[in-house]
Design a protein around this motif. Structure first.
Motif, mmCIF file in Angstrom:
data_model
loop_
_atom_site.group_PDB
_atom_site.id
_atom_site.type_symbol
_atom_site.label_atom_id
_atom_site.label_comp_id
_atom_site.label_asym_id
_atom_site.label_seq_id
_atom_site.Cartn_x
_atom_site.Cartn_y
_atom_site.Cartn_z
ATOM 1 N N ASN A 10 38.045 31.294 43.360
ATOM 2 C CA ASN A 10 39.367 31.439 42.771
ATOM 3 C C ASN A 10 40.097 32.529 43.547
ATOM 4 O OD1 ASN A 10 41.080 33.206 40.745
ATOM 5 N ND2 ASN A 10 41.098 31.105 39.930
ATOM 6 N N ASP A 11 41.305 32.230 44.014
ATOM 7 C CA ASP A 11 42.020 33.159 44.887
ATOM 8 C C ASP A 11 42.222 34.531 44.256
ATOM 9 O OD1 ASP A 11 42.148 31.155 46.729
ATOM 10 O OD2 ASP A 11 44.257 30.658 46.383
ATOM 11 N N SER A 12 42.631 34.549 43.004
ATOM 12 C CA SER A 12 42.924 35.839 42.367
ATOM 13 C C SER A 12 41.641 36.649 42.168
ATOM 14 C CB SER A 12 43.631 35.626 41.027
ATOM 15 O OG SER A 12 42.813 34.918 40.119
ATOM 16 N N ARG A 13 40.535 35.985 41.805
ATOM 17 C CA ARG A 13 39.278 36.719 41.628
ATOM 18 C C ARG A 13 38.783 37.280 42.953
ATOM 19 N NH1 ARG A 13 37.753 32.552 37.885
ATOM 20 N NH2 ARG A 13 36.438 31.578 39.469
ATOM 21 N N ILE A 14 38.932 36.521 44.029
ATOM 22 C CA ILE A 14 38.530 37.019 45.351
ATOM 23 C C ILE A 14 39.298 38.305 45.670
ATOM 24 C CG2 ILE A 14 38.593 36.571 47.833
ATOM 25 C CD1 ILE A 14 38.096 33.612 47.192
ATOM 26 N N TRP A 55 40.859 40.395 43.483
ATOM 27 C CA TRP A 55 40.509 41.478 42.566
ATOM 28 C C TRP A 55 39.173 42.115 42.922
ATOM 29 C CZ3 TRP A 55 44.470 43.366 40.664
ATOM 30 C CH2 TRP A 55 45.436 42.661 39.958
ATOM 31 N N VAL A 56 38.169 41.289 43.218
ATOM 32 C CA VAL A 56 36.848 41.826 43.557
ATOM 33 C C VAL A 56 36.913 42.640 44.844
ATOM 34 C CG1 VAL A 56 34.471 41.239 44.217
ATOM 35 C CG2 VAL A 56 35.582 40.010 42.342
ATOM 36 N N PHE A 57 37.600 42.105 45.837
ATOM 37 C CA PHE A 57 37.704 42.814 47.114
ATOM 38 C C PHE A 57 38.384 44.166 46.926
ATOM 39 C CE2 PHE A 57 39.652 43.957 51.137
ATOM 40 C CZ PHE A 57 38.621 43.736 52.033
ATOM 41 N N LEU A 58 39.498 44.191 46.200
ATOM 42 C CA LEU A 58 40.227 45.442 45.980
ATOM 43 C C LEU A 58 39.393 46.430 45.164
ATOM 44 C CD1 LEU A 58 43.855 44.162 45.220
ATOM 45 C CD2 LEU A 58 43.019 45.219 47.323
ATOM 46 N N ALA A 59 38.762 45.943 44.112
ATOM 47 C CA ALA A 59 37.974 46.829 43.240
ATOM 48 C C ALA A 59 36.863 47.522 44.017
ATOM 49 C CB ALA A 59 37.388 46.030 42.079
ATOM 50 N N GLN A 92 40.251 42.866 34.937
ATOM 51 C CA GLN A 92 41.100 41.709 35.210
ATOM 52 C C GLN A 92 40.268 40.434 35.303
ATOM 53 O OE1 GLN A 92 44.499 42.124 35.179
ATOM 54 N NE2 GLN A 92 43.840 44.222 34.667
ATOM 55 N N ILE A 93 38.956 40.608 35.535
ATOM 56 C CA ILE A 93 38.045 39.449 35.594
ATOM 57 C C ILE A 93 37.300 39.323 34.273
ATOM 58 C CG2 ILE A 93 36.025 38.476 36.771
ATOM 59 C CD1 ILE A 93 37.048 39.830 39.332
ATOM 60 N N ASN A 94 36.459 40.287 33.947
ATOM 61 C CA ASN A 94 35.796 40.316 32.636
ATOM 62 C C ASN A 94 35.141 41.681 32.429
ATOM 63 O OD1 ASN A 94 33.220 40.266 33.943
ATOM 64 N ND2 ASN A 94 33.194 38.031 33.882
ATOM 65 N N TRP A 95 34.700 41.941 31.215
ATOM 66 C CA TRP A 95 34.130 43.254 30.912
ATOM 67 C C TRP A 95 32.790 43.447 31.601
ATOM 68 C CZ3 TRP A 95 29.406 44.191 28.787
ATOM 69 C CH2 TRP A 95 28.766 43.134 28.122
ATOM 70 N N GLU A 96 32.054 42.337 31.850
ATOM 71 C CA GLU A 96 30.765 42.470 32.520
ATOM 72 C C GLU A 96 30.930 43.014 33.939
ATOM 73 O OE1 GLU A 96 29.903 39.021 29.602
ATOM 74 O OE2 GLU A 96 31.589 39.702 30.835
ATOM 75 N N ALA A 102 25.038 41.075 43.606
ATOM 76 C CA ALA A 102 25.106 40.453 42.279
ATOM 77 C C ALA A 102 26.417 40.776 41.581
ATOM 78 C CB ALA A 102 23.926 40.921 41.432
ATOM 79 N N MET A 103 26.885 42.010 41.717
ATOM 80 C CA MET A 103 28.152 42.418 41.109
ATOM 81 C C MET A 103 29.310 41.600 41.677
ATOM 82 S SD MET A 103 29.738 46.295 40.922
ATOM 83 C CE MET A 103 29.373 46.633 42.653
ATOM 84 N N ALA A 104 29.342 41.456 43.002
ATOM 85 C CA ALA A 104 30.395 40.655 43.628
ATOM 86 C C ALA A 104 30.297 39.201 43.186
ATOM 87 C CB ALA A 104 30.299 40.764 45.146
ATOM 88 N N TYR A 105 29.088 38.667 43.122
ATOM 89 C CA TYR A 105 28.863 37.272 42.714
ATOM 90 C C TYR A 105 29.371 37.047 41.289
ATOM 91 C CZ TYR A 105 26.288 32.819 42.419
ATOM 92 O OH TYR A 105 25.943 31.491 42.292
ATOM 93 N N VAL A 106 29.061 38.002 40.406
ATOM 94 C CA VAL A 106 29.523 37.909 39.016
ATOM 95 C C VAL A 106 31.042 37.941 38.950
ATOM 96 C CG1 VAL A 106 29.657 39.224 36.849
ATOM 97 C CG2 VAL A 106 27.433 38.812 37.922
ATOM 98 N N GLY A 107 31.658 38.866 39.683
ATOM 99 C CA GLY A 107 33.107 38.970 39.658
ATOM 100 C C GLY A 107 33.798 37.759 40.267
#
Length: 298
Positions: free
Chosen positions: A33-37, A39-43, A96-100, A143-148
Motif C-alpha cells: 500500500n503506497d501510504s503505508r510504505i 509512513w513506515v519509511f518516514l517513521a 497512522q498504521i496501527n497501534w501495534e 518484523a517491525m517493518a513487515y508489520v507496518g
C-alpha cells in the motif's frame, strides 16, 4: 533553540546503512500500500533512527569519530529534547498504521536508549550489546517493518516466514557490527565501555566478522534455493562480491598494521559499499519477488 550541532548529531544520512532491512521486508510483504510504505519509511529512517543516534550521542559525548561524523561537534542540551521529539514523531507516525506498529517503534526506541543511558548502558557488556544490537536492528526491525507495511499485529513476529528472513538480517549485522567499533577502542576504553571489538582486539574482530560473513552467505544461499530463486541467488552473490573484496583488502592491511588501518575512513568505506550494494540488491529483489515490473509489461 535547536542548534546546528544537534541536527548534525541526528546523523540522518546514516539511516542509509539500515535501509537494506526495510527493502528486504518490502520485497516479502504480501499486501503493498503506497501510504503505508511512505509512513513506515518516514517513521524508521527519518525519525526513529535519527532519534536513536541523537540520544546515544547525548550520553556518549564522543570527542573522536563516530558513525557518520568524522569530527563530532560538541553536544548541547537541546540534543536530548530534539531526540525525544523525533522519537515522539516516529511513534505518532506509527499510529497512522496501527497501534501495534507504534508500540514496536516504542520498544525499539526504549532498547536503543538502554544501550547508552548510564543507568543501564548495555554498551558496557560486550556480548549482550552485540547480540541486542544485531537482534533489534536486524530481526526486530525486519518484523517491525513487515508489520507496518502490511498493517499486521505482534503475532506476526512469531511466523516462520518472518522469523527466517528476519534472522538472516541479524546474521548480517552480527558480522558487520563489531567492525564499526574497531576505530573507537580509545574512546570506549576511556568511558569504561567494553565493546565486543575491544574484547576481541582489532585482528580478532576481523576473524570474528569473517566467520559471520561466511555463515550469512551460506544462510542466504540456502534461503534462495529453498524458495526456488536460483536466479536471485546469482544476483545476490554478485552484489556481495565487491563487499567481500573490500573486506578482504581491508583485512590484509589490518594484518600488516592493525593500529593504522583500524580507522574511521576504512570503517565508513565498508559501511558505504555494503549499503550501496545491499540496497541495490534488495530493491532488485523487491521488483523480482513482487513481479511489479511484469504488471507494466517489463
Amino acid at each position: 533553540m535547536i542548534t546546528v550541532s544537534s541536527l548534525r548529531h541526528l546523523r540522518i544520512p546514516f539511516s542509509l546503512f539500515l535501509m537494506p532491512v526495510f527493502f528486504f521486508a518490502l520485497a516479502l510483504t504480501p499486501n503493498h500500500n503506497d501510504s503505508r510504505i511512505l509512513w513506515v519509511f518516514l517513521a524508521l529512517h527519518l525519525f526513529l533512527y535519527p532519534s536513536s543516534n541523537g540520544y546515544n550521542s547525548f550520553y556518549d559525548r564522543d570527542e573522536e569519530s563516530i558513525g557518520g561524523l568524522k569530527t563530532p561537534p560538541k553536544v548541547t542540551p537541546d540534543l536530548f529534547w530534539l531526540s525525544m521529539l523525533f522519537f515522539a514523531l516516529a511513534i505518532l507516525i506509527g499510529f497512522q498504521i496501527n497501534w501495534e506498529f507504534a508500540s514496536m517503534i516504542l520498544v525499539y526506541g526504549l532498547v536503543s536508549m538502554a544501550y547508552s543511558h548510564p543507568a543501564i548502558r548495555i554498551k558496557k557488556f560486550p556480548w549482550a550489546s552485540w547480540f541486542i544490537a544485531g537482534f533489534f536492528q536486524g530481526y526486530f526491525t525486519f518484523a517491525m517493518a513487515y508489520v507496518g507495511l502490511s498493517n499486521l499485529s505482534w503475532s506476526t513476529l512469531l511466523k516462520p516466514h518472518v522469523i527466517i528472513p528476519g534472522m538472516l538480517t541479524s546474521l548480517m549485522l552480527w558480522g558487520s557490527y563489531p567492525l564499526t567499533q574497531v576505530y573507537q577502542h580509545g574512546e570506549d576504553s576511556k568511558r569504561g565501555d567494553l565493546t565486543l571489538s575491544l574484547k576481541l582486539g582489532i585482528k580478532g574482530t576481523f576473524y570474528f566478522a569473517n566467520v559471520f560473513f561466511i555463515l550469512t552467505g551460506i544462510a542466504f544461499v540456502w534461503y534462495f534455493i529453498e524458495k526456488n530463486q536460483e536466479n536471485v541467488l546469482w544476483v545476490y552473490l554478485g552484489a556481495m562480491a565487491p563487499i567481500i573484496l573490500y573486506f578482504l583488502i581491508w583485512f590484509s592491511f589490518i594484518r600488516t598494521n592493525a593500529e593504522k588501518y583500524a580507522s574511521y575512513s576504512w570503517a565508513m568505506g565498508m559501511n558505504v559499499i555494503s549499503a550501496l550494494f545491499l540496497n541495490a540488491f534488495f530493491i532488485y529483489y523487491f521488483f523480482e519477488n513482487t513481479q511489479i515490473l511484469q504488471v507494466f509489461g517489463y
